[in-house]
Design a protein around this motif. Sequence first.
Motif, mmCIF file in Angstrom:
data_model
loop_
_atom_site.group_PDB
_atom_site.id
_atom_site.type_symbol
_atom_site.label_atom_id
_atom_site.label_comp_id
_atom_site.label_asym_id
_atom_site.label_seq_id
_atom_site.Cartn_x
_atom_site.Cartn_y
_atom_site.Cartn_z
ATOM 1 N N ASP A 32 0.854 -1.184 0.000
ATOM 2 C CA ASP A 32 0.000 0.000 0.000
ATOM 3 C C ASP A 32 0.888 1.230 0.000
ATOM 4 N N GLN A 33 2.029 1.114 0.680
ATOM 5 C CA GLN A 33 3.060 2.155 0.688
ATOM 6 C C GLN A 33 4.363 1.496 0.278
ATOM 7 N N ALA A 34 5.030 2.041 -0.723
ATOM 8 C CA ALA A 34 6.233 1.411 -1.280
ATOM 9 C C ALA A 34 7.307 1.164 -0.229
ATOM 10 N N ASP A 35 7.402 2.018 0.771
ATOM 11 C CA ASP A 35 8.443 1.859 1.779
ATOM 12 C C ASP A 35 8.048 0.881 2.896
ATOM 13 N N ALA A 36 6.835 0.304 2.814
ATOM 14 C CA ALA A 36 6.379 -0.677 3.802
ATOM 15 C C ALA A 36 5.643 -1.808 3.084
ATOM 16 N N ILE A 38 3.876 -5.232 1.855
ATOM 17 C CA ILE A 38 3.100 -6.303 2.464
ATOM 18 C C ILE A 38 3.757 -7.646 2.135
ATOM 19 N N PHE A 39 4.240 -7.773 0.902
ATOM 20 C CA PHE A 39 4.874 -9.005 0.431
ATOM 21 C C PHE A 39 6.034 -8.643 -0.483
ATOM 22 N N VAL A 40 7.188 -9.279 -0.251
ATOM 23 C CA VAL A 40 8.348 -9.131 -1.125
ATOM 24 C C VAL A 40 8.776 -10.538 -1.512
ATOM 25 N N GLY A 41 8.545 -10.902 -2.766
ATOM 26 C CA GLY A 41 8.894 -12.234 -3.234
ATOM 27 C C GLY A 41 10.384 -12.399 -3.442
ATOM 28 N N PHE A 91 -6.828 -10.873 -8.055
ATOM 29 C CA PHE A 91 -5.740 -10.349 -7.244
ATOM 30 C C PHE A 91 -6.292 -9.340 -6.241
ATOM 31 N N PRO A 92 -5.890 -9.428 -4.968
ATOM 32 C CA PRO A 92 -6.249 -8.375 -4.027
ATOM 33 C C PRO A 92 -5.725 -7.035 -4.558
ATOM 34 N N ALA A 93 -6.316 -5.946 -4.097
ATOM 35 C CA ALA A 93 -6.029 -4.643 -4.703
ATOM 36 C C ALA A 93 -5.432 -3.616 -3.746
ATOM 37 N N PRO A 94 -4.230 -3.887 -3.203
ATOM 38 C CA PRO A 94 -3.534 -2.779 -2.548
ATOM 39 C C PRO A 94 -3.032 -1.819 -3.630
ATOM 40 N N ALA A 95 -2.275 -0.817 -3.273
ATOM 41 C CA ALA A 95 -1.772 0.151 -4.259
ATOM 42 C C ALA A 95 -0.985 -0.534 -5.368
ATOM 43 N N PHE A 96 -0.161 -1.527 -5.014
ATOM 44 C CA PHE A 96 0.572 -2.311 -6.014
ATOM 45 C C PHE A 96 0.533 -3.770 -5.604
ATOM 46 N N ASN A 139 1.516 -3.941 -12.518
ATOM 47 C CA ASN A 139 0.576 -4.000 -11.406
ATOM 48 C C ASN A 139 -0.680 -4.763 -11.811
ATOM 49 N N MET A 140 -0.939 -5.876 -11.130
ATOM 50 C CA MET A 140 -2.090 -6.729 -11.423
ATOM 51 C C MET A 140 -3.229 -6.525 -10.420
ATOM 52 N N ALA A 141 -3.108 -5.573 -9.521
ATOM 53 C CA ALA A 141 -4.074 -5.362 -8.439
ATOM 54 C C ALA A 141 -5.504 -5.282 -8.970
ATOM 55 N N GLY A 142 -6.383 -6.092 -8.378
ATOM 56 C CA GLY A 142 -7.805 -6.069 -8.705
ATOM 57 C C GLY A 142 -8.214 -6.844 -9.936
ATOM 58 N N LEU A 143 -7.261 -7.395 -10.683
ATOM 59 C CA LEU A 143 -7.600 -8.102 -11.917
ATOM 60 C C LEU A 143 -7.969 -9.559 -11.664
#
Length: 163
Positions: A32-36, A38-41, A91-96, A139-143
């Motif tokens: 949701d915020q690039a500096d925090a 949620i997931f880093v693969g 895909f869930p839809a955070p900012a990215f 960005n695949m969010a929401g698709l």
Amino acid sequence: MRLAAAVICCGQMAAAGGLMDRTVTFGALAYDQADAPIFVGDRHPAVVSDRIEYGLRPEGAQNGWDIVPAIIDIRDQQIIVTYPDTVGGQFPAPAFNGYVLDFLTECVLFNGAGQDQDNSTVTLADDAIFVEGSRLYVNMAGLDFGPQTFVVVDVDVADCPLS
């Protein structure tokens, strides 16, 4: 095709004009915020060739998130994302929520990038494909996604020597 801004990359030396034979790392990212994030693969290195570069699989949950299995085929002027027969959903839809490709060169690699609408089965948001530094983001969010989903990204590759 909509083109995004240019990307500057990091170390190459021989031919130019496309992605073939270039070194790339690939991974998934959600934030949701690039500096925090949620997931880093995990970062998956490859050299672009005539074969499929990545077959992503779950990597282990982070904050309740994990990888959606996907198949990534990088071609000379395109990146094609598809999904195996065993997956489907939205895909869930955070900012990215998508993919990051980092082509390891020291020159400006892309003049631009955009979705190939004619060969894609879903439409990405206008700002879904972008570049920052040496990275190309999708960005695949929401698709919705499933075995009949094709996302095709056309890239305009600059004259940049291979390393």
